[in-house]
Design an enzyme around this catalytic site. Structure first.
Site, PDB file in Angstrom:
ATOM      1  N   SER A 224      -4.875   2.613   4.372  1.00 34.69           N
ATOM      2  CA  SER A 224      -5.037   1.897   3.109  1.00 34.69           C
ATOM      3  C   SER A 224      -4.963   0.388   3.305  1.00 34.69           C
ATOM      4  O   SER A 224      -5.729  -0.373   2.694  1.00 34.69           O
ATOM      5  CB  SER A 224      -3.960   2.352   2.118  1.00 34.69           C
ATOM      6  OG  SER A 224      -4.145   1.765   0.856  1.00 34.69           O
TER       7      SER A 224
ATOM      8  N   SER B 273      -2.197   9.588 -13.754  1.00 35.99           N
ATOM      9  CA  SER B 273      -3.031  10.233 -12.746  1.00 35.99           C
ATOM     10  C   SER B 273      -3.952   9.208 -12.111  1.00 35.99           C
ATOM     11  O   SER B 273      -4.297   8.187 -12.717  1.00 35.99           O
ATOM     12  CB  SER B 273      -3.861  11.358 -13.380  1.00 35.99           C
ATOM     13  OG  SER B 273      -4.840  10.832 -14.260  1.00 35.99           O
TER      14      SER B 273
ATOM     15  N   HIS C  18       6.955  -7.443  -2.284  1.00 36.09           N
ATOM     16  CA  HIS C  18       6.853  -6.736  -1.009  1.00 36.09           C
ATOM     17  C   HIS C  18       7.838  -7.315   0.015  1.00 36.09           C
ATOM     18  O   HIS C  18       7.838  -6.892   1.175  1.00 36.09           O
ATOM     19  CB  HIS C  18       5.440  -6.864  -0.435  1.00 36.09           C
ATOM     20  CG  HIS C  18       4.391  -6.149  -1.223  1.00 36.09           C
ATOM     21  ND1 HIS C  18       4.543  -4.857  -1.675  1.00 36.09           N
ATOM     22  CD2 HIS C  18       3.146  -6.544  -1.630  1.00 36.09           C
ATOM     23  CE1 HIS C  18       3.456  -4.484  -2.335  1.00 36.09           C
ATOM     24  NE2 HIS C  18       2.597  -5.488  -2.319  1.00 36.09           N
TER      25      HIS C  18
ATOM     26  N   LYS D  79       0.809  -1.220   0.000  1.00 36.04           N
ATOM     27  CA  LYS D  79       0.000   0.000   0.000  1.00 36.04           C
ATOM     28  C   LYS D  79       0.841   1.268   0.000  1.00 36.04           C
ATOM     29  O   LYS D  79       0.474   2.283   0.590  1.00 36.04           O
ATOM     30  CB  LYS D  79      -0.989   0.008   1.183  1.00 36.04           C
ATOM     31  CG  LYS D  79      -1.807  -1.273   1.355  1.00 36.04           C
ATOM     32  CD  LYS D  79      -2.397  -1.769   0.043  1.00 36.04           C
ATOM     33  CE  LYS D  79      -3.417  -0.832  -0.559  1.00 36.04           C
ATOM     34  NZ  LYS D  79      -3.959  -1.346  -1.862  1.00 36.04           N
TER      35      LYS D  79
END
Length: 316
Positions: A158, A246, A128, A66
């Site tokens: 999150s 974006s 991760h 996250k």
């Protein structure tokens, strides 16, 4: 070899390497990485991941969960692939930039270790995992590694929604935050994860970014990433890339918003009717809407304690 110690989370184990005396990033100093919280299933694949063959032209995107991983994957893939938007819009990001250890943490899932191994070169691979558990050839072959950190309070907000949607967590948010502060959630310890990569940030094959600098002015960050990959684009091309990256564009793009992953997890757990969006808000400071003032204070104390002795500071 790996050492397993039970932790309070009953579905996980604590894993660390026993012998890192020859690790090239120890710089001749004593370094003992902290154990990492991972599902028990991971142990069946730990050695396979540690012995994963690495190529010099690989590109690795590594973050704590996250921290803008998907965002970074898309940015890095496009820059490295000379802004191939056609492929980026038609081929799922998870097929272009494979999550290496996903197969070791969720069952049943496609064999992501084999998928990463068989990617066409230059391979883009996401993980991760902390430094100590990543493939050992990363530190000798030295491919490009892009690491991204994020303020732990926003990570907490999150990660909570991620656990509810992807892992089916049904406990209270207070219990989740307590576990996160105790470093008992998957991939913890969180701040140690960041500091290990901060320690190697000056290695020429490592690019250290923060979620906040990308969020505040991605267009300003893009030339730095381009330079890291030896790429040169016009201002107009970078403007278009910033627009493509974006949050709104990423969220509505089926190739980047992880709809397939979410649907797969929902189906596996019989939760098809639930509503969950992998890309939720993508904001700085959203923790203020999720964490009580008490938890904000506790996270601040946690961050200060864990950063003690380091020159790294989280961008708030």
């Amino acid at each position: 070899m790996f050492t397993c110690q039970p932790v309070l989370v009953d579905w996980s184990v604590s894993v660390s390497l026993e012998d890192l005396s020859e690790h090239p990033f120890t710089d001749g100093k004593q370094w003992e990485p902290k154990p990492c919280v991972l599902p028990k299933r991971y142990m069946d694949f730990a050695e396979q991941i540690r012995n994963f063959e690495v190529f010099e032209d690989d590109v690795w995107i590594v973050t704590f969960p996250k921290c803008g991983t998907t965002w970074t994957q898309e940015m890095v893939w496009l820059i490295d692939q000379n802004l191939d938007y056609q492929t980026a819009k038609t081929i799922n990001l998870n097929d272009r930039s494979v999550f290496l250890e996903l197969f070791s943490t969720f069952d049943p899932m496609d064999d992501t270790i084999t998928s990463a191994r068989n990617l066409p070169r230059p391979r883009h691979i996401k993980s991760h995992l902390p430094v100590a558990l990543l493939p050992k050839q990363l530190w000798t072959v030295k491919p490009k590694i892009v690491y991204v950190s994020r303020n732990p309070k926003d990570v907490a907000a999150s990660y909570l929604h991620h656990y509810r949607g992807i892992a089916g967590y049904r406990g209270t948010k207070e219990e989740f935050f307590e576990r996160l502060l105790a470093d008992e959630i998957e991939y913890c310890p969180q701040i140690a994860h960041v500091l290990e990569f901060w320690r190697i940030k000056n290695h020429p094959n490592v690019l250290f970014l923060t979620y906040e600098q990308m969020k505040r002015d991605l267009r300003k960050v893009l030339p730095t990433v381009c330079d890291f990959f030896g790429k040169k684009f016009s201002n107009e091309q970078l403007d278009l890339l910033a627009k493509h990256l974006s949050f709104d564009e990423m969220k509505k793009n089926p190739a980047t918003n992880n709809v397939e992953l979410v649907q797969t997890r929902m189906k596996q757990e019989g939760r098809e009717g639930e509503s969950f969006e992998f890309m939720r808000k993508g904001q700085i400071g959203d923790y203020k809407n999720e964490l009580s003032s008490s938890f904000i204070d506790r996270f601040d104390e946690f961050i200060e304690r864990e950063l003690r002795g380091s020159d790294f500071k989280f961008d708030c």
